[in-house]
Design an enzyme around this catalytic site. Sequence first.
Site, PDB file in Angstrom:
ATOM      1  N   SER A 297       0.818  -1.213   0.000  1.00  0.00           N
ATOM      2  CA  SER A 297       0.000   0.000   0.000  1.00  0.00           C
ATOM      3  C   SER A 297       0.857   1.269   0.000  1.00  0.00           C
ATOM      4  O   SER A 297       1.534   1.555  -0.973  1.00  0.00           O
ATOM      5  CB  SER A 297      -0.945  -0.036   1.212  1.00  0.00           C
ATOM      6  N   ASP A 308      10.395   5.391  -9.868  1.00  0.00           N
ATOM      7  CA  ASP A 308      10.048   5.921 -11.190  1.00  0.00           C
ATOM      8  C   ASP A 308      10.781   7.218 -11.493  1.00  0.00           C
ATOM      9  O   ASP A 308      11.164   7.479 -12.638  1.00  0.00           O
ATOM     10  CB  ASP A 308       8.532   6.136 -11.289  1.00  0.00           C
ATOM     11  N   LYS A 322      -0.424  -4.344  -3.391  1.00  0.00           N
ATOM     12  CA  LYS A 322      -1.743  -3.815  -2.996  1.00  0.00           C
ATOM     13  C   LYS A 322      -1.903  -2.436  -3.632  1.00  0.00           C
ATOM     14  O   LYS A 322      -1.396  -1.440  -3.128  1.00  0.00           O
ATOM     15  CB  LYS A 322      -1.871  -3.713  -1.482  1.00  0.00           C
TER      16      LYS A 322
END
Length: 457
Positions: A297, A308, A322
Amino acid sequence: MPQRNLLTVVCLAIVCLACYSKAPTNRFARDFEQALRIVDRYYVQPQDKQELFEASLQGMMKSLDEHSSFLPGEQLQEMNEKLNQGYGGVGIRIDFDEETHRLQVISPILDSPAFKAGILAGDVIVKIDGISSKALTLDECISHMKGPIAKQVRLEIQRGDEESTRLFVLERAQINVPSVLGQIRNADGSWNYLLEEDPRVLYMHLTDFGRETPSEFRRLLERGTLDFEAIVIDLRDNGGGLLETAIEVCNMFLSEGIIVSTRGRGDELLEQFSATPEMLIDGSVPMAILINENSASASEITAGCLQDHKRAVIVGERSYGKGSVQNIIPLQSGPGASALKLTTASFWRPSEKNIHRFPEASDEEDWGILPDEDFEVIFSDQEWSLYRDYRYRYSFSPATFHSRGTNQQETGEGDPTDPQPETLPNPKDFKDRQLQRALEYLQQRLEEQKVTLLDPL
């Protein structure tokens, strides 16, 4: 039609509409109510109607997905305490053996009632308010020690090989639970956030993404007493928390770009969160993030975002997967408060990937957060067992964590000058290969930066 008859028809229509508006709009509601009546009337043993109702809600929510659920009063309170990072209690971390019901203190929380009274790591709690711990479950032990602030709790403790037990009468206080921990404890019980292996590296172990996590982060990163050149953020075994907390944490390390976006039904874009220019840590400070299969999460939002943007290297093992957002929707208020934890959206990385692992997903599919190339370090089951012993026993309560000061008098409730009782073995020799790999990377980056600074060009 006579005017009187017309008026009668209009009045009947209004009454019918009013009745319809009050009637259940779901055509299955009547069947559900009838089923409850049938069970209540004919089941072989009497049943509590409230429990039947709650069980039916729980079943409905579980049928949606693994993260949606019905939260009765106690579960809702526990969740709020975890997110708010505080509760009324005595401040003890405990280890509970399910077979023997042996309740042992891992460590008292710094400045808690238990800490001030002189309770030590290794103490065994034999009675709570006169009730033997052997007659209680773990949840019952916790519920007896937690509760209203300023109320007393009586703990009978066996210390080491002493023949008699010690009685501690503690007054519950507000226990604040930090979520940003260091590597090991200092002599006074505070955390040491600089790695023993290389003091140039700041190490932060996040246990949860609670409401106070960003302020803990900020206080640590802004304090002038810590001189660091690189950062490790340890998200192993961090199951997540608040979306807004993950966004704030990421924003401390980025000056621009998307952090995360959320989408609803049909992948409709709901919200998109971007970094603001007020970056807390300069982009030249190298970073590594540790993850494992229990990182989920908000942990995955943080790791995925910084990966990224190439702001941090990801080390360890593939994360949980998740990629959904749950909202807490209140049902009942007051003493018996309850709520629904309902999946309402999915979150997406800056790279436009949703990391959710669906039930039928295979290991070859693209889900979760993967470590960067050459940074995957897989632990065996034995290594994970040793790692968790290291984190939750040794690092929380090293032998130096029991000094209480000179002002406390010796009493029958525990002599603070007593030697530390025998505890479970401290696995000090555990070799954390994942942390070591992150450290190797950061040291390499620091050396490269040093060479760059010396370059006359």
